[in-house]
Write a protein that holds these residues in place. Structure first.
Motif, PDB file in Angstrom:
ATOM      1  N   GLN A  65       0.885  -1.076   0.223  1.00 20.20           N
ATOM      2  CA  GLN A  65       0.040   0.205  -0.382  1.00 20.20           C
ATOM      3  C   GLN A  65       1.060   1.063   0.244  1.00 20.20           C
ATOM      4  OE1 GLN A  65      -2.346   0.013   3.357  1.00 20.20           O
ATOM      5  NE2 GLN A  65      -3.220  -2.455   3.641  1.00 20.20           N
ATOM      6  N   ASN A  66       0.175   2.349  -0.078  1.00 22.69           N
ATOM      7  CA  ASN A  66       0.890   3.685  -0.704  1.00 22.69           C
ATOM      8  C   ASN A  66       2.452   3.890  -1.088  1.00 22.69           C
ATOM      9  OD1 ASN A  66       0.958   6.190  -0.696  1.00 22.69           O
ATOM     10  ND2 ASN A  66       1.925   5.687   1.829  1.00 22.69           N
ATOM     11  N   THR A  67       2.755   2.796  -1.807  1.00 26.93           N
ATOM     12  CA  THR A  67       3.946   2.201  -2.807  1.00 26.93           C
ATOM     13  C   THR A  67       4.397   3.104  -4.255  1.00 26.93           C
ATOM     14  OG1 THR A  67       4.513   1.265  -1.169  1.00 26.93           O
ATOM     15  CG2 THR A  67       6.450   0.750  -2.882  1.00 26.93           C
ATOM     16  N   SER A  68       4.958   3.141  -4.608  1.00 31.34           N
ATOM     17  CA  SER A  68       5.460   3.513  -5.952  1.00 31.34           C
ATOM     18  C   SER A  68       6.612   2.598  -6.602  1.00 31.34           C
ATOM     19  CB  SER A  68       6.285   4.858  -6.090  1.00 31.34           C
ATOM     20  OG  SER A  68       7.351   4.971  -5.872  1.00 31.34           O
ATOM     21  N   ASP A  69       6.365   2.197  -8.123  1.00 35.81           N
ATOM     22  CA  ASP A  69       6.487   1.389  -8.767  1.00 35.81           C
ATOM     23  C   ASP A  69       7.161   1.590  -9.774  1.00 35.81           C
ATOM     24  OD1 ASP A  69       4.986   2.173 -10.059  1.00 35.81           O
ATOM     25  OD2 ASP A  69       3.516  -0.104 -10.912  1.00 35.81           O
ATOM     26  N   ASP A  70       8.533   2.931  -9.001  1.00 30.67           N
ATOM     27  CA  ASP A  70       9.217   3.249 -10.576  1.00 30.67           C
ATOM     28  C   ASP A  70      10.399   2.404 -10.216  1.00 30.67           C
ATOM     29  OD1 ASP A  70       9.459   4.247  -8.302  1.00 30.67           O
ATOM     30  OD2 ASP A  70       9.225   6.441  -9.044  1.00 30.67           O
TER      31      ASP A  70
END
Length: 449
Positions: A65-70
């Motif tokens: 949750q509340n996490t970026s995937d870049d």
């Protein structure tokens, strides 16, 4: 104006909390071990997560949750044979990230988070318990031929004496770090490999490396690996350290009596493992009370023998090491080390020196010096097992054909009787002794049991 402020406050309340900025992933590390593979995801903040497994092909899916995937998820170094890759998949929503761990075979996952500590921040730890740990161990050690040889010789009567060698620390745990940046985990693995080569070159002996790569194994798991390999002895290799650079010298450690007593109680509570120590007897004992009593007796005797053997061997190791390096402690030391807690395997922990001492760090970086340390442990172990080889081994068979003992300082008839598992009266009868007094250097015939 007051009405406007009230209206804005009301709208913000109805709209709910403002979404926080996504939590970026720092990096992903993989540490393969003999029975499992650990994946560590570095995060900038504590993160809620859910996960599930998929099959055909095997995958573990983790929603953060509340996490970026870049962040780049490419893996570096040795990742073992269980994990193929770590990648992103379509997330649940724009404020979350979905990680997928592609596996080569089925694994039982265990996930938990760790708070910041030292140089590390928030972490999500994924332990993948391998469904085929034998394959993982062979892959990690690169030792398929050796595994085949072990299987083919395991049922022979005159078997090899098996010495498990444990290189301390590993993987994300570097151990102590020397003044010039030397990692303890590299020094211990180098000495362990040299010691293993010496045992493997000796007829009637064979080594097992608890760790043969740069990966971490829990201390409590290390004696379990030695037991699975049917080891007759466990030697754990470490390098000491102190806050000041002055201390130096090697030492040898055995299990403390207090820890031994607590381990004895812990094993007695493991009723499902009683058969491991009782062997076939557990199958014919139907009375649970009788089985517990028998298990208590056997485990207690086994623990006593292991601790006595560990102490005897540690004295021999100290005697050999003092010819190579200065000693910090000239007698065996007792401590509550988890790696020494096997009740049925004699175990010692060898501190090869203080890596925090600049001169000893320099010595430990010298290949010839590490070779000498390994040989000192080998010579002591060989000398010990020549005197008391385990039953069923080649050395025991050779001893029984010509069974004599030269009395050394500090030995008595009662000690020899205990060591060789015979009666004092039998030794006296075989040697025509009229008293219990023996002389240093006297050669005694030891009767067979």
């Amino acid at each position: 104006m007051l009405r406007l402020i009230t209206f804005v406050c009301l709208m913000l309340t109805l709209a709910g909390p403002v979404a926080a900025a996504p939590n970026p992933i720092g990096s992903v590390r993989v540490a393969p071990a003999a029975d499992k593979t650990r994946v560590v995801v570095d995060l900038s903040a504590d993160t809620a997560f859910t996960y599930f497994s998929l099959h055909n092909p095997e995958r573990l899916v983790i929603d953060l949750q509340n996490t970026s995937d870049d962040q780049d998820l490419s893996l570096q170094g040795d990742t073992g044979s269980l994990v193929r890759r770590v990648r992103y998949s379509t997330p649940k929503n724009s404020q979350s990230a979905r990680l997928v761990i592609d596996l080569t075979r089925q694994a039982d996952p265990n996930l938990f988070t760790i708070a910041p500590s030292g140089e590390y921040g928030h972490r999500l730890v994924i332990d993948l318990n391998d469904s085929q740990p034998g394959n993982a161990a062979v892959s990690a050690a690169g030792n398929t031929a050796e595994a085949v040889r072990m299987d083919s010789t395991s049922n022979q009567r005159d078997r090899d004496i098996i010495v498990a060698i444990d290189a301390g620390h590993g993987g994300n745990d570097p151990g102590s770090i020397g003044p010039s940046g030397t990692y303890e985990k590299h020094i211990t693995l180098s000495i362990a490999r040299k010691l293993a080569a010496l045992f493997d070159a000796e007829p009637g002996m064979r080594s097992v490396l608890v760790r043969d790569g740069d990966y971490y194994i829990y201390p409590t798991k290390r004696p379990e690996i030695a037991r699975k390999k049917k080891a007759d002895l466990l030697i754990s290799i470490h390098a000491d350290a102190f806050s000041q650079p002055e201390p130096r010298g090697g030492s040898v450690w055995v299990l403390s009596m207090r820890r031994a007593d607590s381990e004895l109680g812990r094993w007695l509570e493991k009723t499902e493992q009683h058969s491991e120590l009782l062997g076939g007897a557990a199958e014919v004992i139907s009375d649970n009370a009788s089985e517990r009593y028998l298990a208590e007796t056997i485990i207690g005797l086994s623990m006593d023998h292991s601790m006595s053997a560990s102490y005897d061997l540690s004295k021999k190791v100290i005697g050999e090491m003092k010819q190579v390096t200065r000693l910090h402690k000239r007698s065996p030391q007792a401590a509550s080390f988890a790696v020494l807690t096997a009740p049925d395997i004699p175990s010692i922990l060898v501190e090869v020196g203080f890596i925090s001492n600049p001169q000893e760090e320099k010595n430990l970086l010298w290949d010839t010096y590490r070779e000498r340390l390994a040989r000192s442990m080998f010579n002591a172990t060989k000398s010990y097992f020549k005197q008391v080889p385990p039953d069923g081994t080649l050395w025991a068979s050779q001893r029984d054909r010509n069974r004599t003992h030269r009395v050394q300082s500090g030995e008595s008839l009662s000690l020899l009787a205990q060591r060789y598992n015979v009666k004092v009266s039998s030794i006296k009868e075989a040697n025509n002794l009229r008293s219990d007094v023996v002389r240093i250097g006297q050669v005694l015939t030891i009767p067979r049991t």
